[in-house]
Design a protein around this motif. Structure first.
Motif, mmCIF file in Angstrom:
data_model
loop_
_atom_site.group_PDB
_atom_site.id
_atom_site.type_symbol
_atom_site.label_atom_id
_atom_site.label_comp_id
_atom_site.label_asym_id
_atom_site.label_seq_id
_atom_site.Cartn_x
_atom_site.Cartn_y
_atom_site.Cartn_z
ATOM 1 N N LEU A 72 -60.967 -7.509 -8.558
ATOM 2 C CA LEU A 72 -61.941 -7.027 -7.581
ATOM 3 C C LEU A 72 -63.222 -7.856 -7.593
ATOM 4 C CD1 LEU A 72 -61.632 -3.160 -8.000
ATOM 5 C CD2 LEU A 72 -60.533 -4.631 -6.305
ATOM 6 N N PHE A 73 -63.734 -8.149 -8.787
ATOM 7 C CA PHE A 73 -64.930 -8.979 -8.890
ATOM 8 C C PHE A 73 -65.091 -9.448 -10.326
ATOM 9 C CE2 PHE A 73 -66.251 -4.500 -9.186
ATOM 10 C CZ PHE A 73 -66.897 -4.473 -10.409
ATOM 11 N N ARG A 74 -65.959 -10.440 -10.484
ATOM 12 C CA ARG A 74 -66.266 -10.990 -11.798
ATOM 13 C C ARG A 74 -67.759 -10.853 -12.052
ATOM 14 N NH1 ARG A 74 -62.328 -14.150 -9.572
ATOM 15 N NH2 ARG A 74 -60.492 -14.503 -10.876
ATOM 16 N N LEU A 75 -68.131 -10.759 -13.313
ATOM 17 C CA LEU A 75 -69.534 -10.630 -13.690
ATOM 18 C C LEU A 75 -69.917 -11.757 -14.637
ATOM 19 C CD1 LEU A 75 -69.653 -6.783 -14.382
ATOM 20 C CD2 LEU A 75 -70.303 -7.969 -12.290
ATOM 21 N N ALA A 76 -71.052 -12.378 -14.369
ATOM 22 C CA ALA A 76 -71.584 -13.471 -15.176
ATOM 23 C C ALA A 76 -72.837 -12.980 -15.904
ATOM 24 C CB ALA A 76 -71.910 -14.663 -14.277
ATOM 25 N N PRO A 77 -73.395 -13.789 -16.816
ATOM 26 C CA PRO A 77 -74.611 -13.371 -17.523
ATOM 27 C C PRO A 77 -75.708 -12.928 -16.563
ATOM 28 C CG PRO A 77 -73.693 -15.298 -18.586
ATOM 29 C CD PRO A 77 -72.879 -15.067 -17.344
ATOM 30 N N GLY A 78 -76.288 -11.771 -16.857
ATOM 31 C CA GLY A 78 -77.328 -11.201 -16.021
ATOM 32 C C GLY A 78 -76.818 -10.177 -15.021
ATOM 33 N N ASP A 79 -75.494 -10.174 -14.768
ATOM 34 C CA ASP A 79 -74.920 -9.215 -13.833
ATOM 35 C C ASP A 79 -74.768 -7.846 -14.493
ATOM 36 O OD1 ASP A 79 -74.724 -11.021 -11.779
ATOM 37 O OD2 ASP A 79 -72.649 -11.572 -12.212
ATOM 38 N N VAL A 80 -74.865 -6.818 -13.672
ATOM 39 C CA VAL A 80 -74.772 -5.437 -14.149
ATOM 40 C C VAL A 80 -73.620 -4.743 -13.448
ATOM 41 C CG1 VAL A 80 -75.953 -3.205 -14.295
ATOM 42 C CG2 VAL A 80 -77.248 -5.331 -14.616
#
Length: 228
Positions: A72-80
């Motif tokens: 569905l989605f990916r999260l990188a540093p800083g993402d919540v």
């Protein structure tokens, strides 16, 4: 606790909290490390709370009864991510899974503390609504690509994105990992990569794909006609 408090202070709503709310959140929050591929959250198995990526990267996906994954989605540093707080956000009625895409460190604000902040602070509620809309938008975009975009275009775009993210021409993933990332079958990935290799776009290596002609891959990812 001290390091977790430093990470909490980076959250957009932090300055809107009262001293008592900040103290409560700082006492509840913690940092946790995960190895690559390790499960972080599995829908239906509890409520994690608010998650912020400090380092590394994570992937959110749906899992069918047959074991097929849809990213569905990916999260990188800083993402919540707040969709991991399904017990707090009643509108979340599906089982979301989150796993470490790369070795990562996460800041976790447990569901109970997160719920108390949401109940007492308008800035937190606004943050929740905005982030929920963003994640659902990303999820819908992913589903739209899965349903309507040709697989060779999706694969080309993914390889380019991974190469740019890592600052290297080589994408170190097996066919099985690529299939999982792109919600496809290993055989489809292998067949498409062979076409790419035959066309001189990539070089296939053990457990990796080296990009030979990024410009043509980029043109393919943006195209609407036949593949290579």
């Amino acid at each position: 606790m001290e390091e977790a408090a430093k990470q909490l202070a980076l959250l957009p709503f932090w300055t809107a909290l009262s001293a008592a709310e900040r103290d409560m959140a700082a006492r509840a929050a913690f940092l946790r490390r995960y190895d690559r591929g390790q499960p972080i959250y599995e829908g239906g198995s509890g409520c994690l709370g608010l998650v912020c990526v400090v380092s590394g990267g994570v992937r959110a996906y749906l899992l069918s009864e047959e074991g097929r994954e849809v990213t569905l989605f990916r999260l990188a540093p800083g993402d919540v991510c707040i969709l991991s707080a399904s017990c707090v956000i009643q509108q979340i009625t599906f089982d979301l899974h989150i796993a470490a895409e790369r070795a990562c460190e996460l800041l976790v604000l447990p569901a109970e503390a997160f719920e108390r902040l949401e109940g007492s602070c308008e800035a937190v509620r606004s943050f929740v609504h905005a982030r929920t809309a963003e994640r659902f938008s990303a999820a819908m975009e992913a589903v739209q690509r899965l349903l309507f975009e040709r697989f060779d275009r999706r694969l080309a775009g993914f390889l380019l994105a991974e190469s740019e993210k890592n600052g290297a021409r080589e994408v170190r993933m097996t066919h099985e990992e690529l299939a999982r990332q792109l919600s496809s079958a290993r055989e489809v990935v292998a067949r498409t990569l062979k076409r790419f290799a035959d066309a001189g776009l990539v070089e296939l290596r053990r457990g990796a794909v080296r990009l030979i002609d990024p410009a043509r891959l980029r043109a393919l990812a943006a195209s609407s006609g036949d593949g290579p």
